[in-house]
Design an enzyme around this catalytic site. Structure first.
Site, mmCIF file in Angstrom:
data_model
loop_
_atom_site.group_PDB
_atom_site.id
_atom_site.type_symbol
_atom_site.label_atom_id
_atom_site.label_comp_id
_atom_site.label_asym_id
_atom_site.label_seq_id
_atom_site.Cartn_x
_atom_site.Cartn_y
_atom_site.Cartn_z
ATOM 1 N N VAL A 166 -11.819 11.742 -6.001
ATOM 2 C CA VAL A 166 -10.494 11.801 -5.377
ATOM 3 C C VAL A 166 -10.410 10.877 -4.167
ATOM 4 O O VAL A 166 -9.419 10.171 -3.966
ATOM 5 C CB VAL A 166 -10.166 13.252 -4.974
ATOM 6 C CG1 VAL A 166 -8.869 13.314 -4.177
ATOM 7 C CG2 VAL A 166 -10.070 14.145 -6.211
ATOM 8 N N SER A 333 -7.940 7.694 -7.883
ATOM 9 C CA SER A 333 -8.343 7.956 -6.502
ATOM 10 C C SER A 333 -7.124 8.009 -5.592
ATOM 11 O O SER A 333 -6.012 7.602 -5.964
ATOM 12 C CB SER A 333 -9.294 6.869 -6.009
ATOM 13 O OG SER A 333 -8.610 5.626 -5.921
ATOM 14 N N HIS A 334 -7.354 8.503 -4.375
ATOM 15 C CA HIS A 334 -6.279 8.598 -3.391
ATOM 16 C C HIS A 334 -5.605 7.247 -3.163
ATOM 17 O O HIS A 334 -4.373 7.138 -3.149
ATOM 18 C CB HIS A 334 -6.843 9.130 -2.066
ATOM 19 C CG HIS A 334 -5.937 8.903 -0.899
ATOM 20 N ND1 HIS A 334 -6.053 7.808 -0.066
ATOM 21 C CD2 HIS A 334 -4.884 9.608 -0.434
ATOM 22 C CE1 HIS A 334 -5.113 7.858 0.859
ATOM 23 N NE2 HIS A 334 -4.395 8.937 0.660
ATOM 24 N N ALA A 335 -6.403 6.194 -2.975
ATOM 25 C CA ALA A 335 -5.836 4.876 -2.677
ATOM 26 C C ALA A 335 -4.886 4.427 -3.773
ATOM 27 O O ALA A 335 -3.792 3.914 -3.503
ATOM 28 C CB ALA A 335 -6.954 3.857 -2.488
#
Length: 377
Positions: A166, A333-335
């Protein structure tokens, strides 16, 4: 005063807990838990009352004698209108009443963090926010990750807790499942793993093998389709496997579509670098190499953010920069998720981007093909 997770509703327990309650009702494998309702925040925002602390101490033994996860469940989280992904805090490996009460207090405080306030400002939210807190048995995962459902199902996974996937601390293994078949698989770069108490290196033998078997991928995809059908649309699902048992940790609506299949890496031309296309679009600007929060003040509007990875504390930068380039991380992922939500071109998993792109050098980021090129005049 506390609400059993199985009885959670959005009005009292926030979107995250309410969704998990629906999954429990459907017989899906969700770790047991309870909710500190939003009313407790409203009544005791300055600190848990003695009555609340006593209720938490009584409830914890019902989750076992191990560690728990303490997670925000705000009123605007994990709904079709707003996911608020990563904007509020989560605390893993919490144990005992005192630690849980402190984590609850910190979840409440995260409602007013810079990133949460900025998220609400961008959305034009003017109502006074409120927050519930979810306390669940922690799954000490052998493998964990994220799954996006849709016509095809995309999975990303790594060893240990899902935080590594994540938060983009690894470039995860990835798969695409179409119908009942695995149509794509790619080995990631799993150099580190996050466990309950430590972050440590991955054994060399485990770096070079997939962290899921084909059977596990297929089982996860089947669960993903079941959850999407139950909740009425494509889902962004966090899951974990411990002792061969799959657990569903979270499900929220997918806010931005993924490519049907992972795009092929762009062919390098001249000085171009290549990585994983994380968010579509093309943007140019000066590279701004950011190694951590101490460098945030150096970022100017129109810069291209170049970094190792990002986590939710970096979210305010996404409202400033023109594009994002990371050295590690996956599509889930968060990005990548925040970049897609905000329409920022992003290229992920570009090896040595922070050294190959000098600070201030003009660059072009192509989030459609996954290429990053210097534009020296």
């Amino acid at each position: 005063m506390l609400i059993d997770l199985a009885d959670a509703e959005a009005a009292t327990s926030g979107g995250k807990a309410a969704v998990l309650a629906r999954l429990l009702e459907a017989g899906l494998p969700v770790p047991p838990g309870f909710v500190v309702p939003a009313s407790a925040y409203e009544q005791a925002a300055d600190g848990p009352s003695a009555e609340l602390a006593a209720a938490i101490a009584r409830a914890l033994p019902r989750l076992g004698d191990g560690h728990v996860a303490v997670r925000s469940s705000a009123t605007n989280e994990d709904t079709a209108q707003a996911t608020a992904a990563g904007q509020h805090d989560t605390f893993l490996g919490v144990r005992g009443p005192d630690e849980v009460i402190d984590a609850v207090r910190r979840c409440w405080a995260s409602l007013w963090s810079e990133r949460a306030v900025e998220y609400r400002r961008r959305r034009g939210d003017t109502e006074s926010p409120t927050i519930a807190v979810l306390v669940q048995r922690l799954v000490d995962a052998d493998v964990a990750g994220v799954m996006f459902t849709g016509d095809d199902i995309r999975l990303e996974a790594s060893w240990g807790l899902g935080e590594s996937v994540v938060s983009g601390h690894v470039t995860p293994d990835s798969w695409v499942v179409s119908g009942g078949d695995i149509t794509h698989r790619a080995l990631g770069m799993k150099k580190t793993r996050i466990d309950r108490t430590v972050s440590r290196g991955v054994e060399p033998a485990d770096r070079d093998r997939f962290c899921l078997t084909d059977d596990e991928v297929t089982r996860l995809a089947q669960l993903g389709r079941q959850i999407a059908a139950l909740l009425g649309g494509p889902q962004d699902i966090e899951w974990a496997i411990a002792d061969s048992r799959i657990w569903i940790l979270q499900s929220r609506p997918v806010t931005t579509a993924l490519p049907a299949t992972p795009p092929a890496a762009a062919a390098a031309e001249g000085k171009a670098l290549t990585g994983t296309p994380g968010s579509p679009g093309i943007a140019t600007g000066p590279a701004r190499v950011v190694r951590g929060p101490a460098d945030f003040a150096r970022v100017r509007p129109g810069d291209v953010l170049v970094c190792r990875t990002t986590d939710p504390s970096w979210t305010p930068l996404f409202g400033v920069v023109a594009a994002v380039v990371t050295e590690i991380g996956g599509l889930l992922s968060h990005a990548a998720i925040v970049a897609r939500e905000q329409g920022l071109p992003a290229v992920l998993a570009v090896p040595d981007a922070m050294t190959a792109l000098p600070d201030g050098a003009p660059v072009e980021v192509d989030g459609n093909t996954g290429s990053v090129a210097r534009r020296d005049s």
